[in-house]
Design an enzyme around this catalytic site. Structure first.
Site, PDB file in Angstrom:
ATOM      1  N   ALA A  65     -25.275 -28.494   3.402  1.00  0.00           N
ATOM      2  CA  ALA A  65     -25.093 -28.974   4.718  1.00  0.00           C
ATOM      3  C   ALA A  65     -25.892 -28.822   5.744  1.00  0.00           C
ATOM      4  O   ALA A  65     -27.287 -28.902   5.423  1.00  0.00           O
ATOM      5  CB  ALA A  65     -23.615 -29.247   5.166  1.00  0.00           C
ATOM      6  N   SER A  66     -25.929 -28.517   6.741  1.00  0.00           N
ATOM      7  CA  SER A  66     -26.727 -28.349   7.789  1.00  0.00           C
ATOM      8  C   SER A  66     -27.427 -26.878   7.745  1.00  0.00           C
ATOM      9  O   SER A  66     -28.694 -26.939   8.616  1.00  0.00           O
ATOM     10  CB  SER A  66     -26.080 -28.297   9.384  1.00  0.00           C
ATOM     11  OG  SER A  66     -25.730 -29.801   9.648  1.00  0.00           O
ATOM     12  N   ILE A  67     -27.372 -26.406   7.063  1.00  0.00           N
ATOM     13  CA  ILE A  67     -28.368 -25.243   6.735  1.00  0.00           C
ATOM     14  C   ILE A  67     -29.690 -25.696   6.116  1.00  0.00           C
ATOM     15  O   ILE A  67     -30.553 -25.227   6.321  1.00  0.00           O
ATOM     16  CB  ILE A  67     -27.557 -24.222   5.578  1.00  0.00           C
ATOM     17  CG1 ILE A  67     -26.700 -23.784   6.414  1.00  0.00           C
ATOM     18  CG2 ILE A  67     -28.808 -23.101   5.193  1.00  0.00           C
ATOM     19  CD1 ILE A  67     -26.020 -22.565   5.462  1.00  0.00           C
TER      20      ILE A  67
END
Length: 380
Positions: A65-67
């Site tokens: 995801a937002s990593i």
């Protein structure tokens, strides 16, 4: 500067991890802690697949995801270093049809800086109520709608009204998806190839990309539930801050899904740690030290409260400005963010720390008590 005592730190982390598992707040996790370049804690616990009783291993692959955001941001900053991209350039230089309007009908310029700092006036579906414009326009957050193209998602996003004039406020957004599209326009290749050349290959991140390199190591995702987390299926809506985010775990397995710069990658905890360590130590071999200085500056002001009171934002991550306001033991200048599939990481540069906690449980592993327990266990 504080050097951690390994044995007490490990015991505290073990306790925090086992407590979260025993209380059925998470299903499984991999936690890594490095100080001054030495890994002082490395633990996999719980299940990668609860129903199959498949235990978590350190080399498990997670939907990040937002990593993805700091990784794609690093690729964009490589373009800046090479003179191919300028931070004050308008998006329309590469995407001439992307001209969303304010409610008054005006169409202000959105720059690369606005996208990287989430000050563009754009948003996310999961941060608005179910009757909001992003939901009405069926805009994807990069977590759902397998098979959707970037061009189609940007055409929908361009119709949605801006929340504010670019540069005047802060709102977490699809900005990095747009950055990914711009990098593709500049380079002529797909974002996966660009990120591989600029970031993951130089760092030897062999398990991290926009597809899954080994399905046998892919962790099953779960969502918060009672009495225990529930196994995710496509279309599941998971509550967050009184709203809800929609997930399609199969998205990353569909080659037709656009490579979401903000949410579309998968990888391992070891790879994430290697990336964070490159940032902590000045950027080599992917970025110059002066570029890291720009990325780690606070650009939006702590009033934005990007991770709560005391936190501002740089390029790719939140920046801790006021530890007292944040109620945090982390040092000023700490960088931090997470991922919606249940992840949290931080870099405390003053104390030489890089910490990665990847879970397979949304949202406990990103915003729940688990994240505070792990942080506090590190510092004691």
């Amino acid at each position: 500067m504080t050097r951690l005592q390994v044995s007490p730190t490990s015991a505290r982390l073990d306790t925090a991890l086992q407590k979260a598992l025993a209380e059925h707040r998470i299903v499984g996790a991999v936690v890594l802690v490095a100080q001054h370049g030495e890994v002082i804690y490395r633990k996999a616990a719980g299940f990668a697949d609860r129903e199959a009783r498949r235990e978590m291993r350190p080399d498990m692959i997670f939907r990040l995801a937002s990593i993805a955001k700091p990784i794609v941001t690093a690729a964009a900053m490589r373009f800046v270093e090479e003179g191919l991209l300028t931070l004050d350039a308008p998006v329309t230089k590469w995407l001439p049809n992307f001209r969303p309007a304010l409610p008054d009908g005006s169409r202000p310029a959105i720059t690369i800086h606005h996208l990287l700092t989430h000050t563009s006036g754009l948003g996310y579906s999961f941060l608005e109520p179910a009757d909001g414009p992003y939901h009405q326009l069926h805009i994807s957050d990069g977590l759902d709608q397998p098979g959707l193209s970037l061009d189609e998602n940007l055409s929908r996003l361009a119709v949605a009204p801006l929340y504010f004039k670019p540069g005047s406020s802060w709102r977490y957004s699809l900005g990095i998806d747009i950055v990914g599209g711009i990098l593709e326009k500049i380079d002529g290749r797909g974002l996966p190839e660009i990120v591989r050349e600029k970031v993951t290959a130089p760092l030897s991140l062999q398990d991290t990309g926009f597809s899954v390199v080994d399905l046998s190591r892919l962790a099953v995702p779960y969502a918060d539930g009672h009495p225990e987390p529930v196994r995710m299926t496509d279309g599941i809506a998971v509550s967050l801050y009184g709203l809800a985010a929609t997930f399609a775990p199969s998205r990353i397995l569909d080659a037709q899904s656009y490579p979401s710069g903000g949410a579309g990658m998968a990888g391992t905890a070891d790879d994430v740690l290697r990336f964070l360590e490159a940032i902590r130590t000045g950027g080599a071999p992917i970025l110059k030290a002066e570029t890291i200085k720009t990325m780690t500056m606070e650009h939006v002001g702590p009033q934005a409260e990007t991770q709560g009171p005391g936190w501002g934002f740089g390029y790719g991550w939140a920046v801790l400005v006021d530890p007292a306001a944040a109620g945090s033991p982390q040092a000023p200048g700490t960088l931090q963010w997470g991922g919606a599939y249940g992840h949290k990481w931080f870099i405390d540069r003053a104390n030489g720390l890089s910490v990665v906690a990847l879970t397979n449980t949304t949202f406990e592993g990103m915003t729940g008590k688990f994240t505070i327990d792990i942080r506090d266990a590190v510092y004691g």
